[in-house]
Design an enzyme around this catalytic site. Sequence first.
Site, mmCIF file in Angstrom:
data_model
loop_
_atom_site.group_PDB
_atom_site.id
_atom_site.type_symbol
_atom_site.label_atom_id
_atom_site.label_comp_id
_atom_site.label_asym_id
_atom_site.label_seq_id
_atom_site.Cartn_x
_atom_site.Cartn_y
_atom_site.Cartn_z
ATOM 1 C CG HIS A 1 -64.604 -50.869 44.355
ATOM 2 N ND1 HIS A 1 -65.072 -49.701 43.816
ATOM 3 C CD2 HIS A 1 -63.378 -51.075 43.832
ATOM 4 C CE1 HIS A 1 -64.146 -49.225 42.990
ATOM 5 N NE2 HIS A 1 -63.109 -50.040 42.981
ATOM 6 C CD GLU B 1 -56.448 -54.505 44.161
ATOM 7 O OE1 GLU B 1 -55.759 -55.191 43.397
ATOM 8 O OE2 GLU B 1 -56.378 -53.271 44.224
HETATM 9 C C1 LIG Z 1 -61.929 -50.638 49.419
HETATM 10 C C2 LIG Z 1 -62.472 -50.045 50.717
HETATM 11 C C3 LIG Z 1 -61.427 -49.083 51.302
HETATM 12 C C4 LIG Z 1 -63.769 -49.278 50.396
HETATM 13 O O1 LIG Z 1 -64.277 -48.792 51.553
HETATM 14 P P1 LIG Z 1 -65.661 -47.971 51.640
HETATM 15 O O2 LIG Z 1 -66.551 -48.288 50.488
HETATM 16 O O3 LIG Z 1 -65.310 -46.549 51.869
HETATM 17 O O4 LIG Z 1 -66.365 -48.631 52.847
HETATM 18 P P2 LIG Z 1 -66.290 -48.171 54.356
HETATM 19 O O5 LIG Z 1 -64.867 -48.090 54.796
HETATM 20 O O6 LIG Z 1 -67.152 -46.969 54.517
HETATM 21 O O7 LIG Z 1 -66.979 -49.409 55.069
HETATM 22 C C5 LIG Z 1 -68.390 -49.654 55.055
HETATM 23 C C6 LIG Z 1 -68.696 -50.854 55.941
HETATM 24 O O8 LIG Z 1 -68.252 -52.042 55.284
HETATM 25 C C7 LIG Z 1 -67.244 -52.700 56.067
HETATM 26 N N1 LIG Z 1 -66.211 -53.164 55.149
HETATM 27 C C8 LIG Z 1 -65.744 -52.503 54.039
HETATM 28 N N2 LIG Z 1 -64.825 -53.250 53.420
HETATM 29 C C9 LIG Z 1 -64.699 -54.393 54.142
HETATM 30 C C10 LIG Z 1 -63.892 -55.533 53.999
HETATM 31 N N3 LIG Z 1 -63.016 -55.652 52.982
HETATM 32 N N4 LIG Z 1 -63.999 -56.515 54.902
HETATM 33 C C11 LIG Z 1 -64.861 -56.411 55.925
HETATM 34 N N5 LIG Z 1 -65.671 -55.338 56.123
HETATM 35 C C12 LIG Z 1 -65.584 -54.340 55.234
HETATM 36 C C13 LIG Z 1 -66.710 -51.654 57.018
HETATM 37 O O9 LIG Z 1 -66.201 -52.253 58.184
HETATM 38 C C14 LIG Z 1 -67.953 -50.829 57.274
HETATM 39 O O10 LIG Z 1 -68.732 -51.547 58.194
HETATM 40 P P3 LIG Z 1 -69.687 -50.769 59.238
HETATM 41 O O11 LIG Z 1 -70.801 -50.202 58.395
HETATM 42 O O12 LIG Z 1 -70.134 -51.856 60.151
HETATM 43 O O13 LIG Z 1 -68.843 -49.720 59.894
HETATM 44 C C15 LIG Z 1 -62.778 -51.146 51.725
HETATM 45 O O14 LIG Z 1 -63.815 -51.968 51.222
HETATM 46 C C16 LIG Z 1 -61.566 -51.988 52.090
HETATM 47 O O15 LIG Z 1 -60.841 -51.630 53.017
HETATM 48 N N6 LIG Z 1 -61.368 -53.146 51.402
HETATM 49 C C17 LIG Z 1 -60.227 -53.974 51.633
HETATM 50 C C18 LIG Z 1 -58.998 -53.468 50.878
HETATM 51 C C19 LIG Z 1 -59.071 -53.715 49.398
HETATM 52 O O16 LIG Z 1 -59.443 -54.772 48.929
HETATM 53 N N7 LIG Z 1 -58.669 -52.664 48.627
HETATM 54 C C20 LIG Z 1 -58.655 -52.701 47.188
HETATM 55 C C21 LIG Z 1 -59.729 -51.812 46.614
HETATM 56 S S1 LIG Z 1 -59.867 -51.974 44.871
#
Ligand SMILES: CC(C)(COP(=O)(O)OP(=O)(O)OC[C@H]1O[C@@H](n2cnc3c(N)ncnc32)[C@H](O)[C@@H]1OP(=O)(O)O)[C@@H](O)C(=O)NCCC(=O)NCCS
Length: 397
Positions: free
Chosen positions: A282, A335
């Site tokens: 998140h 979710e």
């Molecule tokens: C929600 C989301 C976009 C938030 O992203 P964020 O906080 O900006 O995190 P980042 O995209 O900067 O990722 C940070 C690290 O965590 C990892 N990561 C983040 N979410 C992940 C997930 N769901 N599964 C695996 N790895 C994940 C990324 O690969 C990244 O790894 P790295 O440091 O090795 O590059 C992301 O967690 C995601 O794509 N989740 C899955 C989709 C989802 O459930 N969405 C509903 C949100 S309420």
Amino acid sequence: MSTTTDATPSRNAVLDVEVPRGLKGVKVAETAIGNVRGQEGFFHYRQYDATELAKKRSLEDIWHLMHEGRLPDAAESAAYRERAGKLRVEAWKQVHQIVPGLMAGAELSEVDVMATLRALIAAVGAREAWKPWLDLSPEEIKDQCSRAVALTAVGVAAIYRTKHGHAMVEPDPSLPHATDYLRMVTGETPTPEKASALEKYLDLTVDHGFNASTFTARVVASTGADVSSAVVAAIGSLSGPLHGGAPSRALAMVDEIGSKENAEPFIRGIFERGERLMGFGHPVYTTMDPRSIMLGEIADGIGGDQVELARHVEQTCLDLLEELKPGRGLKTNVEFYAALVMRSAGIPDELFTPTFAVSRVIGWTANIREQVENDNRIFRPSAEYVGAEPPQDVPVI
Ligand SMILES: CC(C)(COP(=O)(O)OP(=O)(O)OC[C@H]1O[C@@H](n2cnc3c(N)ncnc32)[C@H](O)[C@@H]1OP(=O)(O)O)[C@@H](O)C(=O)NCCC(=O)NCCS
């Protein structure tokens, strides 16, 4: 003559401020609607813990809180529920006329409910010539916001039923908003248990800080555009899989895993392919998402093999995230259990994201009203230009 300091730049000062990608953590407005404290695993609607509200008050009461600024007393609560019923009946008059036309000639199996919902809200705004809010009174803006909330619930149900060749179901204004939405989707009055499970899901997803769709709604509203444009843009934003479009994917993963034994190899495969686990991580929470805790409890209350498997998959995902992505604070998000609760309540999988819109539209419209009523300023950030060095001679051909 006015003076400015570094801390209070003049209105036209050119700032050159670098902010994190995606504006993560950047405060871009003031709000009294609610907030998320990611590190504490806490979120609130106005001054109340949102999870406590979900346990103690109805969706209409939360709608009242968000739009009127305070919780209603018993008489106001009953009146607001009655008003919501009337709004659904009003919405129906438009919806049952517009929806068949929107879908006529389409390959029904391919119809996307969120895309059609966007078209429906846009069509109502166009047919009724909703004006830029700058030309409207606060009462007129409030009226359109309330209508957008009702149109979303009635519209999602009507679009879904038309898509599947079922007759659209007219609203029953005597029912609570959540119960009536479920009835309009399924065609049957739900059991109190199912209605309550869905209502709690809706309560918990009304608002959540400056998430992408809420920000989208405020950006569009900040231009002075009409309410339907802001809501349509927010629906589009919510439809993205990185925001509201993920719930069906999270549960699809559990379905595909199918058995406890298959969980670990399946999830390791996701990491090996460099993909993300849907329902985890998140942008704000670095601890458990409080919504997923409460929805997990509701799912446990419903019980059954599917819930047991989901619990096992969740734990395996958390263990592997700890092993393979340590220190990122990646936990279960709303979710993951949202989908399970919705399916148990009788919401078809393809309506998971549209049902999210049914509650979030209350938050969007509260935010639109706050944006326009409080010293509106158009959002106008800038970008770092990284293209070829200008100016270059324009080649003549
Ligand atoms: C929600 C989301 C976009 C938030 O992203 P964020 O906080 O900006 O995190 P980042 O995209 O900067 O990722 C940070 C690290 O965590 C990892 N990561 C983040 N979410 C992940 C997930 N769901 N599964 C695996 N790895 C994940 C990324 O690969 C990244 O790894 P790295 O440091 O090795 O590059 C992301 O967690 C995601 O794509 N989740 C899955 C989709 C989802 O459930 N969405 C509903 C949100 S309420």
